[in-house]
Design a protein around this motif. Structure first.
Motif, PDB file in Angstrom:
ATOM      1  N   GLY A   1       0.803  -1.210   0.000  1.00  0.00           N
ATOM      2  CA  GLY A   1       0.000   0.000   0.000  1.00  0.00           C
ATOM      3  C   GLY A   1       0.838   1.262   0.000  1.00  0.00           C
ATOM      4  O   GLY A   1       2.031   1.250  -0.305  1.00  0.00           O
ATOM      5  N   ASP A   2       0.196   2.352   0.380  1.00  0.00           N
ATOM      6  CA  ASP A   2       0.771   3.694   0.351  1.00  0.00           C
ATOM      7  C   ASP A   2       1.189   4.085   1.761  1.00  0.00           C
ATOM      8  O   ASP A   2       0.346   4.209   2.656  1.00  0.00           O
ATOM      9  CB  ASP A   2      -0.291   4.661  -0.189  1.00  0.00           C
ATOM     10  N   ILE A   3       2.480   4.292   1.968  1.00  0.00           N
ATOM     11  CA  ILE A   3       2.983   4.588   3.308  1.00  0.00           C
ATOM     12  C   ILE A   3       2.416   5.899   3.845  1.00  0.00           C
ATOM     13  O   ILE A   3       2.313   6.083   5.061  1.00  0.00           O
ATOM     14  CB  ILE A   3       4.532   4.604   3.317  1.00  0.00           C
ATOM     15  N   THR A   4       2.030   6.820   2.968  1.00  0.00           N
ATOM     16  CA  THR A   4       1.493   8.100   3.427  1.00  0.00           C
ATOM     17  C   THR A   4       0.079   7.972   3.983  1.00  0.00           C
ATOM     18  O   THR A   4      -0.460   8.938   4.531  1.00  0.00           O
ATOM     19  CB  THR A   4       1.476   9.153   2.303  1.00  0.00           C
ATOM     20  N   LYS A   5      -0.521   6.802   3.864  1.00  0.00           N
ATOM     21  CA  LYS A   5      -1.888   6.589   4.354  1.00  0.00           C
ATOM     22  C   LYS A   5      -1.920   5.823   5.674  1.00  0.00           C
ATOM     23  O   LYS A   5      -3.000   5.486   6.168  1.00  0.00           O
ATOM     24  CB  LYS A   5      -2.715   5.817   3.315  1.00  0.00           C
ATOM     25  N   LEU A   6      -0.763   5.551   6.257  1.00  0.00           N
ATOM     26  CA  LEU A   6      -0.717   4.749   7.481  1.00  0.00           C
ATOM     27  C   LEU A   6      -0.831   5.635   8.716  1.00  0.00           C
ATOM     28  O   LEU A   6      -0.065   6.574   8.895  1.00  0.00           O
ATOM     29  CB  LEU A   6       0.566   3.937   7.538  1.00  0.00           C
ATOM     30  N   ARG A   7      -1.763   5.293   9.577  1.00  0.00           N
ATOM     31  CA  ARG A   7      -1.998   6.036  10.811  1.00  0.00           C
ATOM     32  C   ARG A   7      -1.215   5.356  11.946  1.00  0.00           C
ATOM     33  O   ARG A   7      -1.756   4.608  12.756  1.00  0.00           O
ATOM     34  CB  ARG A   7      -3.499   6.100  11.103  1.00  0.00           C
ATOM     35  N   LEU A   8       0.082   5.643  11.975  1.00  0.00           N
ATOM     36  CA  LEU A   8       0.992   5.058  12.959  1.00  0.00           C
ATOM     37  C   LEU A   8       1.699   6.184  13.715  1.00  0.00           C
ATOM     38  O   LEU A   8       1.496   7.362  13.431  1.00  0.00           O
ATOM     39  CB  LEU A   8       2.037   4.189  12.257  1.00  0.00           C
ATOM     40  N   ASP A   9       2.552   5.809  14.658  1.00  0.00           N
ATOM     41  CA  ASP A   9       3.332   6.835  15.354  1.00  0.00           C
ATOM     42  C   ASP A   9       4.325   7.499  14.412  1.00  0.00           C
ATOM     43  O   ASP A   9       4.564   8.704  14.502  1.00  0.00           O
ATOM     44  CB  ASP A   9       4.083   6.230  16.546  1.00  0.00           C
ATOM     45  N   ALA A  10       4.931   6.719  13.505  1.00  0.00           N
ATOM     46  CA  ALA A  10       5.923   7.303  12.594  1.00  0.00           C
ATOM     47  C   ALA A  10       6.057   6.460  11.340  1.00  0.00           C
ATOM     48  O   ALA A  10       5.869   5.241  11.366  1.00  0.00           O
ATOM     49  CB  ALA A  10       7.283   7.421  13.276  1.00  0.00           C
ATOM     50  N   ILE A  11       6.378   7.143  10.243  1.00  0.00           N
ATOM     51  CA  ILE A  11       6.767   6.473   9.014  1.00  0.00           C
ATOM     52  C   ILE A  11       8.176   6.923   8.664  1.00  0.00           C
ATOM     53  O   ILE A  11       8.614   8.004   9.067  1.00  0.00           O
ATOM     54  CB  ILE A  11       5.804   6.775   7.847  1.00  0.00           C
ATOM     55  N   VAL A  12       8.905   6.083   7.936  1.00  0.00           N
ATOM     56  CA  VAL A  12      10.287   6.394   7.566  1.00  0.00           C
ATOM     57  C   VAL A  12      10.323   6.886   6.130  1.00  0.00           C
ATOM     58  O   VAL A  12       9.820   6.226   5.216  1.00  0.00           O
ATOM     59  CB  VAL A  12      11.204   5.174   7.742  1.00  0.00           C
TER      60      VAL A  12
END
Length: 210
Positions: A50-61
């Motif tokens: 999927g698209d990393i910009t759509k992940l609702r997490l604490d942080a993306i790299v």
């Protein structure tokens, strides 16, 4: 505020343990032979297409460049999704050398933070140096996330785009480095997620991660 219409939360991202139990993924002997299978690690590592910009997490790299001022590929996508305030903060950081990492807020992204790391441009004449720098990217990102209180962190492939790092080799470095870090039992990270664009890459990571 970022729209949540197409976002995915941690609950929507399968762990390796869940993938191995599903009909489409069979747990095979890892190509990373130094590591025996670990149920505890498999429950802390996620894998999603999927698209990393759509992940609702604490942080993306973010696979950034040395200027941290945005670029193409995932880097450009993250900057576009986060909005102009991300660029403003990045400019205040003074850049980042290859193999190191920096952290910022996520702004309009669903993720609270962005960890920016600068991967190596693959050097066919000195692949060992490229590997050392790539391992450092993952190690430094994990350390920085830990010290910043991040509990969930997502990686896309670092250096595998225009920087030319062979995708299979890069995936093995990523898997080994994350596994070693989590095996130390000093990390407060509850979930590390690998994000890919193609189903064949999901299958490759699933086979490499023990």
């Amino acid at each position: 505020m970022a729209s949540t219409a197409a976002t995915r939360s941690l609950a929507d991202i399968p762990t390796l343990a869940q993938l191995y139990r599903s009909a489409g993924h069979r747990h095979v002997s890892s190509s990373t032979s130094d590591f025996p299978p670990s149920a505890a690690i498999n429950a802390r590592v996620g894998l999603v297409r999927g698209d990393i910009t759509k992940l609702r997490l604490d942080a993306i790299v973010n696979a950034a460049n040395k200027s941290l001022c945005g670029g193409g590929g995932v880097d450009g996508a993250i900057h576009r999704a986060a909005g102009p305030d991300l660029l403003t903060e990045c400019r205040q950081l003074g850049g980042c050398p290859a193999g190191e990492a920096r952290i910022t807020r996520g702004y309009r992204l669903p993720a609270k933070h962005v960890v920016h790391t600068v991967g190596p441009i693959y050097d066919h004449a000195d692949p060992q140096r490229s590997e050392r720098l790539l391992r450092s990217c993952y190690e430094e990102s994990l350390k920085l996330a830990d010290t910043s209180g991040v509990k969930s962190l997502a990686f896309s492939g670092i250096s595998t785009g225009v920087y030319g790092y062979p995708s299979t080799d890069a995936a093995q470095v990523a898997c080994e480095t994350v596994r070693k870090y989590l095996d130390r039992d000093i990390s407060a990270l509850e979930r590390v997620v690998f994000v890919t664009f193609e189903q064949k890459e999901v299958d490759a990571y699933a086979e490499m991660l023990p």
